[in-house]
Structures are given as C-alpha cells and as structure tokens.
Write an enzyme that holds these catalytic residues in place. Sequence first.
Site, PDB file in Angstrom:
ATOM      1  N   TYR A 142       0.845  -1.207   0.000  1.00 50.07           N
ATOM      2  CA  TYR A 142       0.000   0.000   0.000  1.00 50.07           C
ATOM      3  C   TYR A 142       0.877   1.252   0.000  1.00 50.07           C
ATOM      4  O   TYR A 142       0.754   2.118  -0.877  1.00 50.07           O
ATOM      5  CB  TYR A 142      -0.938  -0.021   1.218  1.00 50.07           C
ATOM      6  CG  TYR A 142      -1.587   1.300   1.491  1.00 50.07           C
ATOM      7  CD1 TYR A 142      -2.426   1.884   0.542  1.00 50.07           C
ATOM      8  CD2 TYR A 142      -1.365   1.984   2.693  1.00 50.07           C
ATOM      9  CE1 TYR A 142      -3.026   3.122   0.784  1.00 50.07           C
ATOM     10  CE2 TYR A 142      -1.959   3.205   2.935  1.00 50.07           C
ATOM     11  CZ  TYR A 142      -2.781   3.774   1.987  1.00 50.07           C
ATOM     12  OH  TYR A 142      -3.355   4.994   2.228  1.00 50.07           O
ATOM     13  N   ARG A 145      -0.493   6.833  17.581  1.00 48.59           N
ATOM     14  CA  ARG A 145      -0.815   7.394  16.272  1.00 48.59           C
ATOM     15  C   ARG A 145      -1.271   8.843  16.410  1.00 48.59           C
ATOM     16  O   ARG A 145      -1.715   9.268  17.479  1.00 48.59           O
ATOM     17  CB  ARG A 145      -1.956   6.598  15.606  1.00 48.59           C
ATOM     18  CG  ARG A 145      -1.588   5.165  15.247  1.00 48.59           C
ATOM     19  CD  ARG A 145      -0.658   5.137  14.043  1.00 48.59           C
ATOM     20  NE  ARG A 145      -0.278   3.772  13.672  1.00 48.59           N
ATOM     21  CZ  ARG A 145       0.727   3.083  14.213  1.00 48.59           C
ATOM     22  NH1 ARG A 145       1.461   3.625  15.170  1.00 48.59           N
ATOM     23  NH2 ARG A 145       1.009   1.881  13.790  1.00 48.59           N
TER      24      ARG A 145
HETATM   25  N1  UDP Z   1      -5.579  -1.285  16.175  1.00 42.45           N
HETATM   26  C1  UDP Z   1      -5.893  -2.171  17.191  1.00 42.45           C
HETATM   27  N2  UDP Z   1      -7.041  -2.911  17.070  1.00 42.45           N
HETATM   28  C2  UDP Z   1      -7.876  -2.820  15.992  1.00 42.45           C
HETATM   29  C3  UDP Z   1      -7.547  -1.901  14.966  1.00 42.45           C
HETATM   30  C4  UDP Z   1      -6.388  -1.143  15.095  1.00 42.45           C
HETATM   31  O1  UDP Z   1      -5.171  -2.293  18.187  1.00 42.45           O
HETATM   32  O2  UDP Z   1      -8.892  -3.536  15.938  1.00 42.45           O
HETATM   33  C5  UDP Z   1      -4.363  -0.466  16.294  1.00 42.45           C
HETATM   34  C6  UDP Z   1      -3.376  -0.661  15.162  1.00 42.45           C
HETATM   35  O3  UDP Z   1      -2.483  -1.707  15.456  1.00 42.45           O
HETATM   36  C7  UDP Z   1      -2.690   0.710  15.120  1.00 42.45           C
HETATM   37  C8  UDP Z   1      -3.761   1.676  15.579  1.00 42.45           C
HETATM   38  O4  UDP Z   1      -4.757   0.879  16.249  1.00 42.45           O
HETATM   39  O5  UDP Z   1      -1.636   0.741  16.054  1.00 42.45           O
HETATM   40  C9  UDP Z   1      -4.435   2.407  14.438  1.00 42.45           C
HETATM   41  O6  UDP Z   1      -4.788   1.446  13.464  1.00 42.45           O
HETATM   42  P1  UDP Z   1      -5.714   1.794  12.223  1.00 42.45           P
HETATM   43  O7  UDP Z   1      -5.960   0.514  11.487  1.00 42.45           O
HETATM   44  O8  UDP Z   1      -6.912   2.546  12.694  1.00 42.45           O
HETATM   45  O9  UDP Z   1      -4.858   2.790  11.354  1.00 42.45           O
HETATM   46  P2  UDP Z   1      -3.358   2.652  10.763  1.00 42.45           P
HETATM   47  O10 UDP Z   1      -2.443   3.212  11.818  1.00 42.45           O
HETATM   48  O11 UDP Z   1      -3.104   1.211  10.451  1.00 42.45           O
HETATM   49  O12 UDP Z   1      -3.391   3.516   9.547  1.00 42.45           O
END
Ligand code: UDP
Length: 317
Positions: free
Chosen positions: A137, A215
Amino acid sequence: MRLLVTGGAGYIGSVVAAQLLEAGHDVVVLDDLSTGHADAVPAGAELVVGSVADPGEALGRGVDAVLHFAGTSLVGESVQRPELYWHTNVVGTRLLLDAMRVRGVRRIVFSSTAATYGVPQHVPVEETEPAAPTNPYGASKLAVDHMLSGEAAAYDLAAVSLRYFNVAGAWRGFGERHATETHLIPIALQVAAGRRERLSIYGDDYPTPDGTCVRDYIHVADLSQAHLLALEAPQPGQHLVYNLGNGAGFSVRQVVDVVREVTGHPVPVEVAPRRPGDPPVLVASSRRAQHDLGWTPQRQLAAMVSDAWELARSLPD
Ligand code: UDP
C-alpha cells in the site's frame, strides 16, 4: 473552479466534495462504487460511475483540476494481494495522468499517506524523512508521488501530495462506512454500540508509555480543508508534498478511553498479537502545511470520536 473528485463516494472524498460545493466550486465525482456509496455523493455533485483508468467522460465535463482519492487503502489487504494495489493505485493513476495530459487538465491534489515513510527514524515526521514503505500500500502511494514529480517537471503539471496520518471523524453526515472495517476508532465504536463483543489491541509490548501503538489522529473536516488550500498552492511544474496530522500522539489504550468517555458505554478489550508492519509511533509534523498553506487543524480526538459516533448511530445496521 470545476473539479473532478475521484473516489468522491468514499470516506474522505465525499467530505472533500461536500466542502468544495460549500465553497462554491462545481464538482464532478468519478467513482466505480466498489467500496464507495452512491448516496454518499453530496447533492449538487455530478456522479460518473466508472474507473479512474478510463476517466475520459468525467474529465470531458469541463474540469479544471482533479482531486484524486480513488484507490485501494488497506495495509493488510495490500500484503495479501499486492497486484491489486499496483493495478488500482499505480496503473490507475498513470492512466488518469495520461488522460489529464491529453485534455490539458494540469492541476492535481493526490491522497498520499504516512505509510510512505514506513517506520520513521525521526518523530514527529517531517517531509524530509526518507521514504521507506513497509507494505505494498505505502509503496504504491510512493510510486504515485514519484510519478507526480516526473509529470510536473516534464509536462508542467501543478501537483500536491498530501500524506495523511490517521484520519477519523465525520462531517455533516459524511463519514466512514466501510463494509469491512479495520480501523481502530470505528471498531471501538462498534464495540461501544454492542455490535461487536470486544476490541483486540494489536500488541501491548511496544516501546511506548503504555505499550500500545501511538498514532496521530486528524479530523476528516480539518484534513479536507487542507485539500481546498492545497488546490491553489503549486505553480505549474511544481510538485509539493505535505504531511497532515494534528502533531499529537495517542496510544490505542488512550483512544479506547476517549471512546468510553464520549459514548458512555463500556468497551471490553483483549490483547492480541502485534499486527505485522505496524510502526510503534507515527506522529506528524505538519509545520510545512501550516506555514505554506496557512492550514491549522481545529478539532481534537474527542470531537473525532463524537462526530463518528453520531454518524454511526444515524446509519442503519
Ligand atoms: N488497532 C488495534 N485494534 C484494531 C484496529 C487497530 O489495536 O482492531 C491499532 C493498530 O495496530 C494501530 C492503531 O490501532 O496501532 C491504528 O490502526 P488503524 O488501522 O486505525 O490505522 P493505521 O495506523 O493502520 O493507519
């Protein structure tokens, strides 16, 4: 201006289309409705159902510039099906740029991503951070960023890449409605609403204060505003790159706490294994966007969660 919004039936594209209309622009949406929803296209925009790989009809409607959101955007899926990402994001954008050149449309704002940086060496992340994506991606979005630099230099395109950090929230009924939800805030809201039993926290042994990933969450309405400003920013031949985030980091556990506070509901969690490819900390420096574009994000995490909660409750199951 008359603007083509590719992916304007999707999450961010629909918010930007709505804000463009509100600012007095004309909007044509090009979307294949593979993940978007026709009823998410704001009233007042023309919808052309089709692919970015064949944008002639939409571009032919007197378009002055393009805001390009259409694409595939799930990290996990990109690891499983890399070819899909190279086709949709890279080949699709290449064909869009060719069609724009033929028709003399010489201005574009592109949805790039923090995933182009991979695991950054320096946080907050500046645009000068070396790009080193850790999944297809991020690699496909970085390839488009390079494509835009070349196209600008060779053919006088005016281009901007906006590198989004974690986008959240909703705006006036426009928001996130993914069939397969993978993002933290919408999943936590589903748990709060009783639609899921619990939230899996992907790893609590990261080198962060509470062990969970950190994040930078940015409200979709603030993010959208940056697009309206970016549209006017580049001169022909220029390709500008901007990071868009709030500049503040929140851990997964902190986000879950905000969801509990805003909704007033319990959010049971369990600790699950780390998700491959997740950097421990991703926080943006948006100094460049603030300086060059005069952009200042206005909304904090609680507003993102409450706006997304309001939208989720207004939609049928
Ligand atoms: N995350 C989590 N559980 C979930 C979805 C996401 O712990 O069910 C964590 C993920 O590992 C990351 C953060 O939440 O550290 C944000 O993830 P998201 O998928 O929302 O966005 P990304 O950072 O991947 O763009």
